[in-house]
Design a protein around this motif. Sequence first.
Motif, PDB file in Angstrom:
ATOM      1  N   LYS A   1     -45.836  -2.195 -31.039  1.00  0.00           N
ATOM      2  CA  LYS A   1     -45.347  -2.219 -29.668  1.00  0.00           C
ATOM      3  C   LYS A   1     -44.214  -1.221 -29.560  1.00  0.00           C
ATOM      4  O   LYS A   1     -43.258  -1.266 -30.318  1.00  0.00           O
ATOM      5  N   THR A   2     -44.380  -0.334 -28.632  1.00  0.00           N
ATOM      6  CA  THR A   2     -43.289   0.587 -28.383  1.00  0.00           C
ATOM      7  C   THR A   2     -42.455  -0.049 -27.287  1.00  0.00           C
ATOM      8  O   THR A   2     -42.897  -0.188 -26.146  1.00  0.00           O
ATOM      9  N   SER A   3     -41.286  -0.487 -27.676  1.00  0.00           N
ATOM     10  CA  SER A   3     -40.447  -1.177 -26.712  1.00  0.00           C
ATOM     11  C   SER A   3     -39.743  -0.156 -25.834  1.00  0.00           C
ATOM     12  O   SER A   3     -39.253   0.875 -26.294  1.00  0.00           O
ATOM     13  N   LYS A   4     -39.751  -0.461 -24.580  1.00  0.00           N
ATOM     14  CA  LYS A   4     -39.060   0.397 -23.625  1.00  0.00           C
ATOM     15  C   LYS A   4     -37.588   0.037 -23.661  1.00  0.00           C
ATOM     16  O   LYS A   4     -37.228  -1.137 -23.820  1.00  0.00           O
TER      17      LYS A   4
ATOM     18  N   SER B   1     -34.189  -1.207 -22.501  1.00  0.00           N
ATOM     19  CA  SER B   1     -33.850  -2.133 -21.424  1.00  0.00           C
ATOM     20  C   SER B   1     -33.052  -1.421 -20.343  1.00  0.00           C
ATOM     21  O   SER B   1     -32.287  -0.495 -20.617  1.00  0.00           O
TER      22      SER B   1
END
Length: 116
Positions: free
Chosen positions: A72-75, A77
């Motif tokens: 998962k490529t976290s965006k 915040s």
Amino acid sequence: MFAKSDLKAMSRKELERLLSDVEKALKAARTRDQREARKAAKKAAAEFGFSLGEVSETQPSTPVKKRAKAKKTSKPSKPMYANPDDQQQTWTGKGRQPHWFRNQVESGTAPDAMRI
């Protein structure tokens, strides 16, 4: 069989020779047991009409492909709070509170007043 007293009376060379003889005997017993197991397995497979080669799995049947876990490529915040003195300083509300946020709260500014 050897009694413990017999072993204690033996010299180091005699004990090493005995150990070598025991290792050879164990290897021969293992080979004999494998041969008997193979005969028993052939007989059991023949009772069902198969050869031992047909029953044994030398190659895995249709290897199961493991799915690669998608990372998962976290965006990043979105910032929730901004420093009233310097709007370039922001904080998402996650993790440790920045010094400017803590100082503003200590000086009496409500956290909701700094909300973006």
